[in-house]
Scaffold this motif. Structure first.
Motif, PDB file in Angstrom:
ATOM      1  N   GLN A 264      -6.003 -17.713  -6.122  1.00  0.00           N
ATOM      2  CA  GLN A 264      -4.795 -17.918  -6.918  1.00  0.00           C
ATOM      3  C   GLN A 264      -4.912 -17.223  -8.267  1.00  0.00           C
ATOM      4  OE1 GLN A 264      -4.815 -22.129  -6.290  1.00  0.00           O
ATOM      5  NE2 GLN A 264      -5.823 -22.538  -8.256  1.00  0.00           N
ATOM      6  N   LEU A 265      -3.769 -17.128  -8.952  1.00  0.00           N
ATOM      7  CA  LEU A 265      -3.701 -16.322 -10.171  1.00  0.00           C
ATOM      8  C   LEU A 265      -3.984 -17.129 -11.442  1.00  0.00           C
ATOM      9  CD1 LEU A 265      -0.610 -14.089  -9.334  1.00  0.00           C
ATOM     10  CD2 LEU A 265      -3.028 -13.515  -9.167  1.00  0.00           C
TER      11      LEU A 265
ATOM     12  N   TRP B 264       8.737 -21.753  -8.289  1.00  0.00           N
ATOM     13  CA  TRP B 264       8.213 -23.107  -8.105  1.00  0.00           C
ATOM     14  C   TRP B 264       8.831 -23.685  -6.834  1.00  0.00           C
ATOM     15  CZ3 TRP B 264       5.420 -25.031 -12.581  1.00  0.00           C
ATOM     16  CH2 TRP B 264       5.485 -24.183 -13.683  1.00  0.00           C
ATOM     17  N   ILE B 265       8.013 -24.071  -5.898  1.00  0.00           N
ATOM     18  CA  ILE B 265       8.518 -24.662  -4.654  1.00  0.00           C
ATOM     19  C   ILE B 265       7.962 -26.082  -4.562  1.00  0.00           C
ATOM     20  CG2 ILE B 265       8.531 -24.512  -2.136  1.00  0.00           C
ATOM     21  CD1 ILE B 265       8.167 -21.442  -2.514  1.00  0.00           C
TER      22      ILE B 265
ATOM     23  N   ASP C 214      -0.775 -21.240  -8.266  1.00  0.00           N
ATOM     24  CA  ASP C 214      -1.445 -22.528  -8.476  1.00  0.00           C
ATOM     25  C   ASP C 214      -0.747 -23.582  -7.607  1.00  0.00           C
ATOM     26  OD1 ASP C 214      -3.170 -24.395  -9.470  1.00  0.00           O
ATOM     27  OD2 ASP C 214      -2.448 -24.310 -11.547  1.00  0.00           O
ATOM     28  N   ILE C 215      -1.397 -24.700  -7.455  1.00  0.00           N
ATOM     29  CA  ILE C 215      -0.788 -25.850  -6.777  1.00  0.00           C
ATOM     30  C   ILE C 215      -0.913 -27.047  -7.718  1.00  0.00           C
ATOM     31  CG2 ILE C 215      -0.853 -27.375  -4.762  1.00  0.00           C
ATOM     32  CD1 ILE C 215      -2.257 -25.080  -3.252  1.00  0.00           C
ATOM     33  N   ILE C 216       0.222 -27.671  -8.007  1.00  0.00           N
ATOM     34  CA  ILE C 216       0.196 -28.884  -8.826  1.00  0.00           C
ATOM     35  C   ILE C 216       0.243 -30.058  -7.851  1.00  0.00           C
ATOM     36  CG2 ILE C 216       1.291 -30.142 -10.723  1.00  0.00           C
ATOM     37  CD1 ILE C 216       0.312 -27.320 -11.452  1.00  0.00           C
TER      38      ILE C 216
ATOM     39  N   GLU D 226       3.838 -32.270  -3.917  1.00  0.00           N
ATOM     40  CA  GLU D 226       3.189 -31.239  -4.724  1.00  0.00           C
ATOM     41  C   GLU D 226       4.182 -30.147  -5.094  1.00  0.00           C
ATOM     42  OE1 GLU D 226       0.173 -29.978  -1.924  1.00  0.00           O
ATOM     43  OE2 GLU D 226       1.335 -28.184  -1.408  1.00  0.00           O
ATOM     44  N   ILE D 227       3.765 -29.335  -6.070  1.00  0.00           N
ATOM     45  CA  ILE D 227       4.553 -28.144  -6.415  1.00  0.00           C
ATOM     46  C   ILE D 227       3.653 -26.930  -6.209  1.00  0.00           C
ATOM     47  CG2 ILE D 227       5.768 -26.897  -8.237  1.00  0.00           C
ATOM     48  CD1 ILE D 227       6.438 -29.597  -9.501  1.00  0.00           C
ATOM     49  N   ASP D 228       4.112 -26.009  -5.380  1.00  0.00           N
ATOM     50  CA  ASP D 228       3.372 -24.773  -5.125  1.00  0.00           C
ATOM     51  C   ASP D 228       3.993 -23.668  -5.966  1.00  0.00           C
ATOM     52  OD1 ASP D 228       3.294 -26.491  -2.504  1.00  0.00           O
ATOM     53  OD2 ASP D 228       1.533 -25.207  -2.451  1.00  0.00           O
ATOM     54  N   ILE D 229       3.149 -22.984  -6.730  1.00  0.00           N
ATOM     55  CA  ILE D 229       3.661 -21.952  -7.640  1.00  0.00           C
ATOM     56  C   ILE D 229       3.245 -20.575  -7.112  1.00  0.00           C
ATOM     57  CG2 ILE D 229       3.791 -21.221 -10.045  1.00  0.00           C
ATOM     58  CD1 ILE D 229       2.614 -23.952 -10.813  1.00  0.00           C
TER      59      ILE D 229
END
Lengths: 194, 262
Positions: free
Chosen positions: A88-89, B108-109, B126-128, B114-117
Motif C-alpha cells: 500500500q501507499l 474511499w470505498i 490503506d485500509i481503515i 471498513e474503509i478501503d482507500i
C-alpha cells in the motif's frame, strides 16, 4: 514362460509364495505410505489481535496513530528490503513519542503473515506473529524464535545487525519475518527523521 | 502340454481387456491425483481458469452488476470479491460496498466494517479497519469540502485522513454516495471483469471424480474403480497361479535330473 501363457496347470498356493509376495509388495507400500501427504493445517490462525498488540505495546498510555506516506524514495528502499512492491501507499503506525509500533503484512509462500514490531531507539523491542495464514511454517510464532529479533538494529545495506537462526521447514516464513523486521526498522527510522 | 481351466483362461483374457480399455482412464486418474496431492506446491488453488467453452460447460455466464457508484467521472462496480474502479481491478475489501467517494485526492470505498482507500489508478493506499473507525456499522459515506463524511449508526462524522474523526451536527449537508443504474454500454465495457472463472484445482478435482461430466461421469469413475478392483484381484490371482506352477516345475526338474554317479 510368458506371464499370460495358457499352457500351465493350476497349482496350490504355498507359504513361500505368500512370503515372496509380501517381500515384493512391502517395500513399495512402505514408500507410498511415507510419501503420502498429511492433512493441510488450518488456513488462518490469529494468535493476537492487532488492537491487543498495540494495547500491550503501550500499557497505561494512549498511543497516537500516525501515517507514513510511501514517497518515491521510501518506495525504492522498501522494494530493496522486500524484493517486491509494497502492498500500500501509506503505512499506519502507533507512537507515544518514545517508541513506535508497526503492524505489517508479508507473504511467506502464498498467504500473508501479519506481524507486529515495537521499535525504540532504533532497535526492535518486541516482535510478535499476530495472524498466520500459511499452511505450514507456523513455528515462527514461538517465543524462542521471535525473541531473537529483540535488540536487532538496522545495519548497512538495510540488513539486521544480528544473526537470526532459521527453523527447518519454515524457511519462507522466517524470511518473511526477516523482511518485515527490516521494513519496521526502516520505517521507524524514516518516521523519526521527519 | 495341458490347457488351463476355463476360469483361469477367462480371467487372463478379461484382465488383459479391462487393463487395455481402462489404461487411458487410469492415466488421467493418476495424473489428476498427483496434481491434487501437490496442488499446494503448484499453487493450483490460486490459478484460475476462465476459458469460455469450459465456463459454458459448467453453466457459468458473465453476470455484470446492474448498479454501481459514480463520482467525478470514476465508476466503481462491485460483485462479491470482484471490485472494479475506472477500468482497474481492485483488491477487494471485506463486505458489501455501501458507497464510494472521491475526496482529498483519494478514492474511499466503504463497507459496513471498513474503509478501503485507493488512488485514482486503483493502487491500494490503506485500509481503515473497525479499530480506527468511530464506530460500526458504516451506513453511508459522502463528501463535503474535500472531506470524507460517514454515517455510522445514527451519527455523522468527518475525516480528511481516515484516522482523525470529528462528529458533525446532524443537519450538515453533504453529497452522499448512492448506487445508480449502469447503462448498457457501461455493462458491456465491464463484462470482461465479471467473466466467470474457476480455480484450476476445482477443475482437476472434477475431472478426477468424474463430476465434470455430471452424474454419469461419477458413475463412469465408479465403474473404473470397480474395474481397478477387478484388475487388482485378477492380477493377484494370476501371479499366485504362475508362482505355484513355477515352484512345481522347479521341483519336478530337480527330481527328474539323474544323479551324478561319477
Amino acid at each position: 514362460m510368458p506371464p499370460f501363457s495358457h499352457d500351465e496347470s493350476p497349482g496350490m498356493i504355498s507359504l513361500s509364495t505368500i512370503r515372496s509376495l509380501y517381500r515384493m509388495l512391502a517395500p513399495p507400500a512402505a514408500c507410498l505410505a511415507v510419501a503420502l501427504p498429511g492433512p493441510a493445517a488450518a488456513a488462518e490462525q490469529a494468535y493476537l489481535e492487532p488492537s491487543a498488540f498495540i494495547a500491550q505495546a503501550f500499557p497505561g498510555t494512549t498511543a497516537q496513530v500516525k501515517l507514513l506516506w510511501i514517497t518515491p524514495k521510501i518506495h525504492a528502499e522498501t522494494v530493496r528490503i522486500l524484493g517486491h512492491e509494497p502492498a500500500q501507499l501509506r503505512q499506519k503506525y502507533w507512537t507515544d513519542g518514545e517508541k513506535s509500533a508497526w503492524i505489517l503484512d508479508e507473504i511467506g509462500k502464498e498467504d500473508a503473515i501479519t506481524a507486529g514490531f515495537v521499535v525504540k531507539d532504533g532497535h526492535i523491542e518486541q516482535a510478535r506473529v499476530l495472524i498466520y495464514r500459511e499452511s505450514r511454517g507456523g513455528e515462527i510464532r514461538y517465543p524462542a524464535f521471535v525473541a531473537q529479533f529483540e535488540g536487532a538494529k538496522l545495519a548497512d545495506g538495510l540488513y539486521l545487525d544480528k544473526q537470526i537462526d532459521g527453523i527447518s521447514g519454515a524457511t519462507l516464513s522466517v524470511n518473511a519475518m526477516l523482511r518485515m523486521s527490516r521494513e519496521a526498522l526502516y520505517f521507524a527510522r524514516t518516521a523519526a527523521a521527519k | 502340454m495341458t490347457r488351463a481351466p476355463l476360469l483361469s483362461r477367462l480371467l487372463r483374457r478379461w484382465h488383459r481387456r479391462i487393463g487395455l480399455a481402462a489404461a487411458g482412464f487410469f492415466s488421467i486418474l493418476a495424473i489428476t491425483g498427483l496434481l491434487l496431492n501437490h496442488g499446494d506446491s503448484f499453487a493450483l488453488d490460486s490459478l484460475r481458469v476462465g476459458t469460455p467453452w469450459l465456463m459454458n460447460w459448467y453453466g457459468l455466464k458473465p453476470a455484470v452488476p446492474e448498479r454501481g457508484f459514480a463520482e467525478d467521472g470514476l465508476l466503481f462496480v462491485a460483485q462479491g470479491e470482484t471490485w472494479v474502479l475506472g477500468g482497474h481491478s481492485l483488491k477487494a475489501g471485506h463486505g458489501e460496498p455501501v458507497g464510494m467517494v472521491h475526496a482529498a485526492g483519494l478514492v474511499w470505498i466503504a463497507t459496513n466494517d471498513e474503509i478501503d482507500i485507493f488512488d485514482a489508478a486503483g493502487r491500494p493506499v490503506d485500509i481503515i479497519e473497525r479499530d480506527l473507525l468511530p464506530g460500526t456499522p458504516l451506513r453511508r459515506i459522502g463528501s463535503r469540502n474535500g472531506q470524507l463524511l460517514a454515517i455510522i449508526g445514527g451519527d455523522s462524522f468527518a475525516t480528511s485522513d481516515g484516522i482523525s474523526w470529528k462528529r458533525l451536527a446532524r443537519d450538515e449537508s453533504a453529497a452522499w454516495s448512492h448506487p445508480q443504474a449502469l447503462s448498457v454500454g457501461e455493462q458491456q465495457a465491464l463484462a470482461p471483469f465479471f467473466a466467470p472463472t474457476l480455480p484450476f484445482q476445482r477443475i482437476v478435482a472434477d475431472v478426477h471424480s468424474g463430476r465434470i461430466f455430471g452424474r454419469y461421469g461419477i458413475l463412469l469413475v465408479d465403474g473404473l474403480a470397480v474395474a481397478l478392483l477387478l484388475l487388482a484381484g485378477s492380477g493377484v490371482w494370476i501371479y499366485l497361479k504362475n508362482r505355484g506352477s513355477r515352484t512345481r516345475a522347479t521341483k519336478s526338474a530337480a527330481i527328474a535330473k539323474p544323479p551324478d554317479l561319477r
